[in-house]
Scaffold this active site. Structure first.
Site, PDB file in Angstrom:
ATOM      1  N   GLU A  16      -9.638   2.394   4.729  1.00  0.00           N
ATOM      2  CA  GLU A  16      -9.983   2.036   3.264  1.00  0.00           C
ATOM      3  C   GLU A  16     -10.009   0.643   3.196  1.00  0.00           C
ATOM      4  OE1 GLU A  16      -8.768   2.874  -1.471  1.00  0.00           O
ATOM      5  OE2 GLU A  16      -7.464   3.258   0.323  1.00  0.00           O
ATOM      6  N   HIS A  17      -8.847   0.189   3.450  1.00  0.00           N
ATOM      7  CA  HIS A  17      -8.543  -1.209   3.389  1.00  0.00           C
ATOM      8  C   HIS A  17      -8.158  -1.790   4.725  1.00  0.00           C
ATOM      9  CE1 HIS A  17      -6.980   0.094  -0.487  1.00  0.00           C
ATOM     10  NE2 HIS A  17      -7.689  -0.873  -1.012  1.00  0.00           N
ATOM     11  N   GLN A  43       0.996  -1.212   0.043  1.00  0.00           N
ATOM     12  CA  GLN A  43       0.141   0.075   0.045  1.00  0.00           C
ATOM     13  C   GLN A  43       0.945   1.224  -0.136  1.00  0.00           C
ATOM     14  OE1 GLN A  43      -2.848  -0.995  -0.290  1.00  0.00           O
ATOM     15  NE2 GLN A  43      -3.903   1.089  -0.911  1.00  0.00           N
ATOM     16  N   HIS A  96     -52.234  21.425  -0.613  1.00  0.00           N
ATOM     17  CA  HIS A  96     -51.881  19.792  -0.420  1.00  0.00           C
ATOM     18  C   HIS A  96     -53.282  19.102   0.016  1.00  0.00           C
ATOM     19  CE1 HIS A  96     -47.859  20.894  -0.924  1.00  0.00           C
ATOM     20  NE2 HIS A  96     -47.614  19.489  -0.505  1.00  0.00           N
ATOM     21  N   ASP A 120      -7.619  -5.580  -4.843  1.00  0.00           N
ATOM     22  CA  ASP A 120      -7.332  -4.775  -5.727  1.00  0.00           C
ATOM     23  C   ASP A 120      -7.459  -5.211  -7.377  1.00  0.00           C
ATOM     24  OD1 ASP A 120      -6.722  -2.502  -4.159  1.00  0.00           O
ATOM     25  OD2 ASP A 120      -4.349  -2.611  -4.675  1.00  0.00           O
ATOM     26  N   HIS A 139       2.046   2.837  -3.228  1.00  0.00           N
ATOM     27  CA  HIS A 139       0.982   3.742  -4.094  1.00  0.00           C
ATOM     28  C   HIS A 139       1.604   5.207  -4.305  1.00  0.00           C
ATOM     29  CE1 HIS A 139      -2.426   1.866  -5.301  1.00  0.00           C
ATOM     30  NE2 HIS A 139      -2.897   1.006  -4.431  1.00  0.00           N
TER      31      HIS A 139
END
Length: 388
Positions: A287-288, A220, A380, A321, A223
């Site tokens: 996220e993960h 990770q 209404h 992924d 990235h």
């Protein structure tokens, strides 16, 4: 971009992607030619990944909910309708993320979106990576544009002479892409979620293999410099072993310089109990989330905030992924507290329907009149009264 259209996009492409473009769109013949340049092993891998993504997202299909008679003579139901025009952003700065094309394009195709636009940054020669072009063919993407960064988001949000305006924008990106998505979503277009720089949290105990844990953290970290990785454990022994293993492995990582910058934003946290680990994880909302513990199923049941969870010692985040079939476009920066990752529903909107018979309006009418009158909305009330 909103004011000057293509002219502005080309200027920003020159400034940020260092390429002078004549045309923004990839013509059909270049798409076909590029797809043929993909090596056979990569083609086979993409076909397997595409098949798994198709299976997982296809299973999420539920077009119409059953009709419900909420009261006598009153029938309600809901229908799922595809969003007609969607824009996909595929990062390509430090690495061309061709699998993102599959992750976004295949659900769009299953949903039945009529127009699917893809924007991705070109290389210095103004070309798109052949694997992105091949993945776009697999995912049946309508049109591809050589545009990156914030200018791509603006082009899809507002439309230009070349790029059609879309109704919803999908895809991950760096902090500038994320900021652009959030800005255009204020009044011009919907977005999938705030999906910025990537992150992972690994929860591990003494049953974990330090080599596996270090590899997961580095996978990770590579990235980008603004990524973040977290190891949370109750074992100081494991923490030290993982630190040592990271130093052994990072020298073999081609993107080691980026990974080291990401590690400066990262932490190893040693806590006292599993309860503390669960509490911290649900606050961080990664996220993960990788659970490399002996009791990973028990911990997983207590997780309420995470984008995607990877369970057990043999489930690396890389698998999700690329090829398990789940989606890798996920909420970051704590947004998993309220957002889901991309799924089939992301490309659909739900329209509700209701039908009332004469008997139904007679049965329910008085209730509606009382509610409308009490809210002082007499027109209404009258819409019911004239029917009664």
């Amino acid at each position: 971009v909103k004011s000057l259209g293509d002219e502005a996009v080309k200027a920003y492409e020159l400034q940020f992607d260092k390429v002078a473009l004549t045309d923004l769109e990839v013509p059909p013949e270049d798409r076909a030619r590029g797809a043929k340049q993909v090596p056979e092993p990569l083609k086979r891998a993409l076909l397997i990944a595409a098949s798994n993504i198709l299976k997982f997202h296809g299973a999420q299909r539920q077009d119409t909910l059953p009709c419900v008679e909420t009261a006598e003579g009153v029938v309600c139901w809901q229908k799922a309708v595809p969003i007609e025009k969607v824009g996909l952003y595929v990062p390509g700065g430090t690495a061309p993320l061709f699998t993102t094309v599959l992750m976004l394009g295949i659900p769009a195709a299953i949903a039945g979106c009529k127009e699917v636009i893809l924007c991705t940054p070109p290389d210095a020669e103004g070309n798109i990576h052949p694997a992105i072009l091949f993945a776009a063919e697999l995912a049946r993407v309508s049109r591809i544009f050589k545009i990156g960064g914030s200018q791509a988001i603006a082009a899809m949000a507002y439309g230009t002479e070349s790029v059609p305006k879309v109704y919803k924008i999908f895809g991950p990106g760096n902090q500038y892409v994320t900021a652009a998505k959030q800005l255009v979503s204020l009044s011009d277009v919907a977005i999938d979620m705030p999906a910025g720089p990537s992150e992972v949290e690994v929860v591990a105990d003494d049953s974990a293999n330090p080599t596996f844990v270090a590899a997961d953290l580095l996978s990770q970290a590579e990235h980008g410099a603004d990524s973040q990785v977290l190891l949370v454990t109750t074992s100081e022994k494991l923490a030290k072993a993982v630190e040592s293993e990271i130093e052994k492995q990072i020298v073999k990582v081609p993107r080691a310089e980026l990974a080291r910058k990401a590690l400066k934003n990262s932490r190893i946290i040693v806590l006292s109990t599993a309860d503390e680990i669960v509490e911290l994880t649900n606050l961080y909302a990664p996220e993960h989330l990788i659970l490399e513990t002996a009791n990973y199923k028990t911990i997983a049941e207590r997780i309420t905030n995470a984008g995607s969870v990877f369970m057990g010692h043999y489930t690396p985040e890389s698998a999700g992924d690329y090829a398990t079939g789940t989606n890798h476009t996920l909420p970051t920066n704590g947004h998993a507290r309220a957002y889901s990752g991309v799924n089939l529903d992301s490309f659909l909107k739900k329209i509700t329907f209701q039908e009332i018979s004469q008997e139904g309006i007679r049965e329910l009418g008085t209730t509606i009149e009382v509610l409308a009158e009490t809210e002082q909305l007499m027109a209404h009330k009258n819409a019911v009264t004239v029917r009664l």
